[in-house]
Write a protein that holds these residues in place. Structure first.
Motif, PDB file in Angstrom:
ATOM      1  N   ALA A   1       0.827  -1.208   0.000  1.00  0.00           N
ATOM      2  CA  ALA A   1       0.000   0.000   0.000  1.00  0.00           C
ATOM      3  C   ALA A   1       0.863   1.261   0.000  1.00  0.00           C
ATOM      4  N   GLN A   2       1.937   1.258   0.764  1.00  0.00           N
ATOM      5  CA  GLN A   2       2.799   2.431   0.820  1.00  0.00           C
ATOM      6  C   GLN A   2       3.516   2.663  -0.518  1.00  0.00           C
ATOM      7  N   GLU A   3       3.836   1.590  -1.221  1.00  0.00           N
ATOM      8  CA  GLU A   3       4.442   1.739  -2.552  1.00  0.00           C
ATOM      9  C   GLU A   3       3.420   2.301  -3.533  1.00  0.00           C
ATOM     10  N   THR A   4       2.186   1.834  -3.452  1.00  0.00           N
ATOM     11  CA  THR A   4       1.135   2.386  -4.311  1.00  0.00           C
ATOM     12  C   THR A   4       0.946   3.868  -4.013  1.00  0.00           C
ATOM     13  N   LYS A   5       0.892   4.225  -2.745  1.00  0.00           N
ATOM     14  CA  LYS A   5       0.745   5.630  -2.357  1.00  0.00           C
ATOM     15  C   LYS A   5       1.884   6.465  -2.945  1.00  0.00           C
TER      16      LYS A   5
END
Length: 165
Positions: free
Chosen positions: A103-107
């Motif tokens: 999720a943090q990479e997508t963000k």
């Protein structure tokens, strides 16, 4: 807005060559895109006829829109979040707590495209949590224009009536 760029053909292992085999990888559920081996998935590129890739050419079709994307941490959900950002939409991505790394990479990738990305780690299997997602989206983004119901896993059943709520 990102520029259109041609990527060179990938060579004889191209997905368009006869005999190409998709590599098989196994992970425990839920899988993490961060743990995938090569070849890594691509999120903002389209295949070309010669086996290469080109960057998606955005046209501002979603400027100012706000999206909830379930399963937005990786795979199809990540690609949607990134492409929506390239088109001008901000998003709230929803995922399971154990998928925080993805999720943090997508963000990061959505923000790199110049849009806001809000993250909510929550299990969708309860009505109360679904209500919380909507409330969070309204609070963070001021409203909802698009819902992408992408979170899923395959569970074989004999009849649709066997599905629980």
């Amino acid at each position: 807005m990102q520029q259109y760029t041609e990527k060179p053909a990938r060579g004889p292992e191209s997905q368009f060559q006869p005999g190409h085999q998709i590599p098989i990888q196994h992970q425990k559920m839920p899988g993490l895109e961060a743990e995938l081996e090569d070849p890594k998935p691509v999120s903002a590129h389209l295949p070309t006829d010669d086996g290469g890739y080109q960057t998606y050419k955005a046209a501002g079709k979603l400027t100012g829109k706000r999206a909830i994307i379930t399963g937005g941490d990786s795979g199809i959900g990540r690609a949607i979040a990134i492409l929506f950002a390239m088109e001008g939409a901000s998003s709230l991505i929803v995922y399971l707590p154990e998928e925080e790394t993805d999720a943090q990479e997508t963000k990061r990738r959505v923000q790199e495209a110049g849009r806001d990305c809000h993250c909510l780690a929550i299990d969708l299997r309860s009505k109360e949590n679904c209500r919380k997602i909507v409330d969070t989206a309204v609070q963070c983004m001021g409203g909802i224009d698009i819902l992408v119901n992408n979170a899923a896993f395959q569970k074989m059943l004999n009849d649709i009536s066997e599905l629980d709520e």
